[in-house]
Design a protein around this motif. Sequence first.
Motif, PDB file in Angstrom:
ATOM      1  N   PHE A   1       0.829  -1.200   0.000  1.00 15.06           N
ATOM      2  CA  PHE A   1       0.000   0.000   0.000  1.00 15.06           C
ATOM      3  C   PHE A   1       0.874   1.264   0.000  1.00 15.06           C
TER       4      PHE A   1
ATOM      5  N   LEU B   1       1.274   3.508   4.188  1.00 13.66           N
ATOM      6  CA  LEU B   1       1.157   4.938   3.906  1.00 13.66           C
ATOM      7  C   LEU B   1       0.557   5.605   5.134  1.00 13.66           C
TER       8      LEU B   1
ATOM      9  N   VAL C   1      -0.898   8.824   6.651  1.00 12.14           N
ATOM     10  CA  VAL C   1      -1.447  10.168   6.443  1.00 12.14           C
ATOM     11  C   VAL C   1      -2.302  10.577   7.640  1.00 12.14           C
ATOM     12  N   THR C   2      -3.253   9.718   8.022  1.00  9.08           N
ATOM     13  CA  THR C   2      -4.223  10.058   9.070  1.00  9.08           C
ATOM     14  C   THR C   2      -3.535  10.326  10.409  1.00  9.08           C
TER      15      THR C   2
ATOM     16  N   GLY D   1      -7.721  13.603  13.014  1.00  6.94           N
ATOM     17  CA  GLY D   1      -8.668  13.349  11.932  1.00  6.94           C
ATOM     18  C   GLY D   1      -7.994  12.990  10.620  1.00  6.94           C
ATOM     19  N   GLY D   2      -8.722  12.210   9.809  1.00  5.56           N
ATOM     20  CA  GLY D   2      -8.153  11.737   8.547  1.00  5.56           C
ATOM     21  C   GLY D   2      -8.653  12.483   7.327  1.00  5.56           C
ATOM     22  N   SER D   3      -9.873  13.034   7.411  1.00  5.75           N
ATOM     23  CA  SER D   3     -10.449  13.666   6.215  1.00  5.75           C
ATOM     24  C   SER D   3      -9.720  14.956   5.855  1.00  5.75           C
TER      25      SER D   3
ATOM     26  N   PHE E   1      -4.456   4.906  12.929  1.00  3.79           N
ATOM     27  CA  PHE E   1      -5.115   3.925  12.032  1.00  3.79           C
ATOM     28  C   PHE E   1      -4.239   3.594  10.819  1.00  3.79           C
ATOM     29  N   ILE E   2      -2.970   3.321  11.033  1.00  7.33           N
ATOM     30  CA  ILE E   2      -2.091   3.077   9.882  1.00  7.33           C
ATOM     31  C   ILE E   2      -1.999   1.575   9.585  1.00  7.33           C
ATOM     32  N   SER E   3      -2.529   1.195   8.418  1.00  6.27           N
ATOM     33  CA  SER E   3      -2.488  -0.213   8.007  1.00  6.27           C
ATOM     34  C   SER E   3      -1.036  -0.646   7.851  1.00  6.27           C
TER      35      SER E   3
ATOM     36  N   ILE F   1     -15.641  -0.742   6.483  1.00  8.77           N
ATOM     37  CA  ILE F   1     -14.421   0.048   6.242  1.00  8.77           C
ATOM     38  C   ILE F   1     -14.404   0.662   4.839  1.00  8.77           C
TER      39      ILE F   1
ATOM     40  N   ILE G   1     -15.162   4.116   4.573  1.00  8.91           N
ATOM     41  CA  ILE G   1     -14.347   4.988   5.423  1.00  8.91           C
ATOM     42  C   ILE G   1     -12.966   5.278   4.837  1.00  8.91           C
ATOM     43  N   TRP G   2     -12.176   4.199   4.528  1.00  9.54           N
ATOM     44  CA  TRP G   2     -10.782   4.510   4.158  1.00  9.54           C
ATOM     45  C   TRP G   2     -10.677   5.020   2.716  1.00  9.54           C
TER      46      TRP G   2
ATOM     47  N   THR H   1     -13.961   9.068   3.184  1.00 11.09           N
ATOM     48  CA  THR H   1     -15.302   8.596   3.568  1.00 11.09           C
ATOM     49  C   THR H   1     -16.287   8.924   2.435  1.00 11.09           C
TER      50      THR H   1
ATOM     51  N   GLU I   1     -18.754  10.786   2.566  1.00 14.17           N
ATOM     52  CA  GLU I   1     -19.015  12.243   2.566  1.00 14.17           C
ATOM     53  C   GLU I   1     -17.917  12.976   1.782  1.00 14.17           C
TER      54      GLU I   1
ATOM     55  N   LEU J   1     -18.104  15.273  -1.611  1.00 17.90           N
ATOM     56  CA  LEU J   1     -17.569  16.639  -1.729  1.00 17.90           C
ATOM     57  C   LEU J   1     -16.687  16.765  -2.965  1.00 17.90           C
TER      58      LEU J   1
HETATM   59  C1  LIG Z   1      -8.979  -0.174   9.600  1.00 14.00           C
HETATM   60  C2  LIG Z   1      -8.469   1.155   9.148  1.00 14.00           C
HETATM   61  C3  LIG Z   1      -7.305   1.228   8.383  1.00 14.00           C
HETATM   62  C4  LIG Z   1      -6.829   2.465   7.952  1.00 14.00           C
HETATM   63  N1  LIG Z   1      -5.638   2.533   7.266  1.00 14.00           N
HETATM   64  C5  LIG Z   1      -5.078   3.746   7.006  1.00 14.00           C
HETATM   65  C6  LIG Z   1      -3.756   3.853   6.438  1.00 14.00           C
HETATM   66  O1  LIG Z   1      -3.120   2.851   6.109  1.00 14.00           O
HETATM   67  N2  LIG Z   1      -3.221   5.077   6.280  1.00 14.00           N
HETATM   68  C7  LIG Z   1      -3.881   6.223   6.627  1.00 14.00           C
HETATM   69  O2  LIG Z   1      -3.344   7.298   6.474  1.00 14.00           O
HETATM   70  N3  LIG Z   1      -5.148   6.159   7.165  1.00 14.00           N
HETATM   71  C8  LIG Z   1      -5.743   4.959   7.362  1.00 14.00           C
HETATM   72  N4  LIG Z   1      -6.989   4.883   7.926  1.00 14.00           N
HETATM   73  C9  LIG Z   1      -7.681   6.111   8.290  1.00 14.00           C
HETATM   74  C10 LIG Z   1      -8.846   6.447   7.368  1.00 14.00           C
HETATM   75  O3  LIG Z   1      -8.365   6.868   6.132  1.00 14.00           O
HETATM   76  C11 LIG Z   1      -9.657   7.523   8.113  1.00 14.00           C
HETATM   77  O4  LIG Z   1     -10.374   6.860   9.146  1.00 14.00           O
HETATM   78  C12 LIG Z   1     -10.616   8.247   7.206  1.00 14.00           C
HETATM   79  O5  LIG Z   1      -9.917   9.063   6.308  1.00 14.00           O
HETATM   80  C13 LIG Z   1     -11.569   9.154   8.018  1.00 14.00           C
HETATM   81  O6  LIG Z   1     -10.876   9.908   8.942  1.00 14.00           O
HETATM   82  P1  LIG Z   1     -11.320   9.931  10.472  1.00 14.00           P
HETATM   83  O7  LIG Z   1     -11.647   8.537  10.877  1.00 14.00           O
HETATM   84  O8  LIG Z   1     -10.273  10.634  11.235  1.00 14.00           O
HETATM   85  O9  LIG Z   1     -12.663  10.725  10.488  1.00 14.00           O
HETATM   86  P2  LIG Z   1     -12.884  12.357  10.393  1.00 14.00           P
HETATM   87  O10 LIG Z   1     -12.014  12.864   9.327  1.00 14.00           O
HETATM   88  O11 LIG Z   1     -12.643  12.847  11.784  1.00 14.00           O
HETATM   89  O12 LIG Z   1     -14.367  12.396  10.023  1.00 14.00           O
HETATM   90  C14 LIG Z   1     -15.415  12.024  10.926  1.00 14.00           C
HETATM   91  C15 LIG Z   1     -16.753  12.110  10.194  1.00 14.00           C
HETATM   92  O13 LIG Z   1     -16.968  13.441   9.706  1.00 14.00           O
HETATM   93  C16 LIG Z   1     -17.157  13.427   8.301  1.00 14.00           C
HETATM   94  N5  LIG Z   1     -16.509  14.600   7.718  1.00 14.00           N
HETATM   95  C17 LIG Z   1     -15.235  14.991   7.906  1.00 14.00           C
HETATM   96  N6  LIG Z   1     -14.974  16.122   7.215  1.00 14.00           N
HETATM   97  C18 LIG Z   1     -16.114  16.432   6.557  1.00 14.00           C
HETATM   98  C19 LIG Z   1     -16.491  17.474   5.667  1.00 14.00           C
HETATM   99  N7  LIG Z   1     -15.604  18.435   5.308  1.00 14.00           N
HETATM  100  N8  LIG Z   1     -17.760  17.487   5.184  1.00 14.00           N
HETATM  101  C20 LIG Z   1     -18.647  16.522   5.528  1.00 14.00           C
HETATM  102  N9  LIG Z   1     -18.352  15.503   6.374  1.00 14.00           N
HETATM  103  C21 LIG Z   1     -17.104  15.461   6.878  1.00 14.00           C
HETATM  104  C22 LIG Z   1     -16.539  12.151   7.801  1.00 14.00           C
HETATM  105  O14 LIG Z   1     -17.141  11.703   6.608  1.00 14.00           O
HETATM  106  C23 LIG Z   1     -16.807  11.202   8.956  1.00 14.00           C
HETATM  107  O15 LIG Z   1     -18.100  10.667   8.841  1.00 14.00           O
HETATM  108  C24 LIG Z   1      -7.531   3.651   8.303  1.00 14.00           C
HETATM  109  C25 LIG Z   1      -8.715   3.565   9.045  1.00 14.00           C
HETATM  110  C26 LIG Z   1      -9.182   2.358   9.475  1.00 14.00           C
HETATM  111  C27 LIG Z   1     -10.432   2.311  10.304  1.00 14.00           C
END
Ligand SMILES: Cc1cc2nc3c(=O)[nH]c(=O)nc-3n(C[C@H](O)[C@H](O)[C@H](O)COP(=O)(O)OP(=O)(O)OC[C@H]3O[C@@H](n4cnc5c(N)ncnc54)[C@H](O)[C@@H]3O)c2cc1C
Length: 370
Positions: A83, A113, A115-116, A120-122, A146-148, A345, A348-349, A352, A354, A358
């Motif tokens: 990845f 990778l 990033v998150t 928050g990841g978004s 949450f880094i795979s 998942i 989400i990954w 999301t 949402e 956007l």
């Molecule tokens: C099992 C697993 C493996 C993963 N592996 C990786 C990895 O390898 N590398 C990595 O970098 N990340 C990884 N992630 C992280 C994943 O990419 C993030 O969980 C995802 O990007 C969402 O970020 P967050 O969970 O922090 O939620 P947030 O960003 O905090 O968002 C929370 C909620 O708010 C909503 N939201 C956020 N911003 C907005 C907006 N502007 N408008 C409308 N709605 C919004 C979202 O849709 C979500 O429903 C992993 C996650 C999981 C659970």
Amino acid sequence: MDFKFSKEHEEFREKARNFGKKEFTNDRKVHFDSEEKYPEELRKLAYESGLVTYSDPWKVLIAIEELCAIDPGLGIASTIPYFGAEVLLLFGSDLLKEKYLGRINEGKAIMGLAVTEPSGGSDVAGCRTKAERKGNKYVVNGSKMFISNGNIADFLITLVRTSDADPKRHHGLSVLVIDTSSPGFKATKLTGKLGVRATTTSEIVFENVEVPEENLVGEVGKGFYYIMTFFNISRVFVAAQGVGVAQGAFNRALEIAKSRGEKFSGREDVQFILAEMATKIKAARTLTLEAASYLFNFEPNPTVTSMAKQLAGETAVYVAEKALELAGIEAVNSDLERIFRDAKILEIWEGTSEIEKLVISRNLLKGEAF
Ligand SMILES: Cc1cc2nc3c(=O)[nH]c(=O)nc-3n(C[C@H](O)[C@H](O)[C@H](O)COP(=O)(O)OP(=O)(O)OC[C@H]3O[C@@H](n4cnc5c(N)ncnc54)[C@H](O)[C@@H]3O)c2cc1C
């Protein structure tokens, strides 16, 4: 327009399906889920069988779909160890490619990778992990969430902040390749996840981690662009995960419906559900293949890609839920319980649902075609 795969690709599909049927035994499916263990032997087998090959992206897409249909957890675990490789392929120096991608190509290393972050990841531009330039190296401090592969990877492609000066937050970001053996690097495996428990997910802490300057990917300040480019690639493969998971859940639902014979025959509600599941899967697969076709012909279409990722993720969740309901009490001890947990998942990954919406609407408002 041709909706058919070549003979070579159809044969490869058969090969991937046979691999999954043979190697993803019931014992393994249950064991790696319940023990939350990474199936290293399956990763090696999948690599040795030529299922994950960078020589042909269509084959990777097909393998992901077929393996995820047989078991989402094991399917993703077998195909996720590389990845982030595209970031190096597209933007890495020759030195980085030789040092890191060489081992990946030989199946001798695992990568990830990062990033998150805990905040928050978004909001990718909100990255706080800092990399300060000191002489001929960077010193990294911060954390990722949450880094795979975080605790099994040999190295991580990591988004860092190299400058606070620019008012545009995303301009201050860069990408470093960080060896997980570096002093100050700590990965803590997260347990008790809802699904994909055969994959391993970690919290990462960087405490004064020293990274040689040659481990900078591309140029300073271009990190946000590199990661967004990568997401427009990886979202196509996540869409394929969604299509595979949905197809696998549908196959089980169909078997159950057939096995119930008289009990289900003539029940319109069951017929409607099966028809809706199949139609959504077909739509998600068609959109995924269109997004892949743009991408693999070097004309990525981010709007179509986000549409495919969103629809395929939501279809996986929808079909898994409906299959579970159809199975009734039988579902409790069946694959469907695990598939239902694993499917979530996919919404989400890699962004999301949402975030995908956007991206789609922003592009439409800019006048982009779809
Ligand atoms: C099992 C697993 C493996 C993963 N592996 C990786 C990895 O390898 N590398 C990595 O970098 N990340 C990884 N992630 C992280 C994943 O990419 C993030 O969980 C995802 O990007 C969402 O970020 P967050 O969970 O922090 O939620 P947030 O960003 O905090 O968002 C929370 C909620 O708010 C909503 N939201 C956020 N911003 C907005 C907006 N502007 N408008 C409308 N709605 C919004 C979202 O849709 C979500 O429903 C992993 C996650 C999981 C659970």
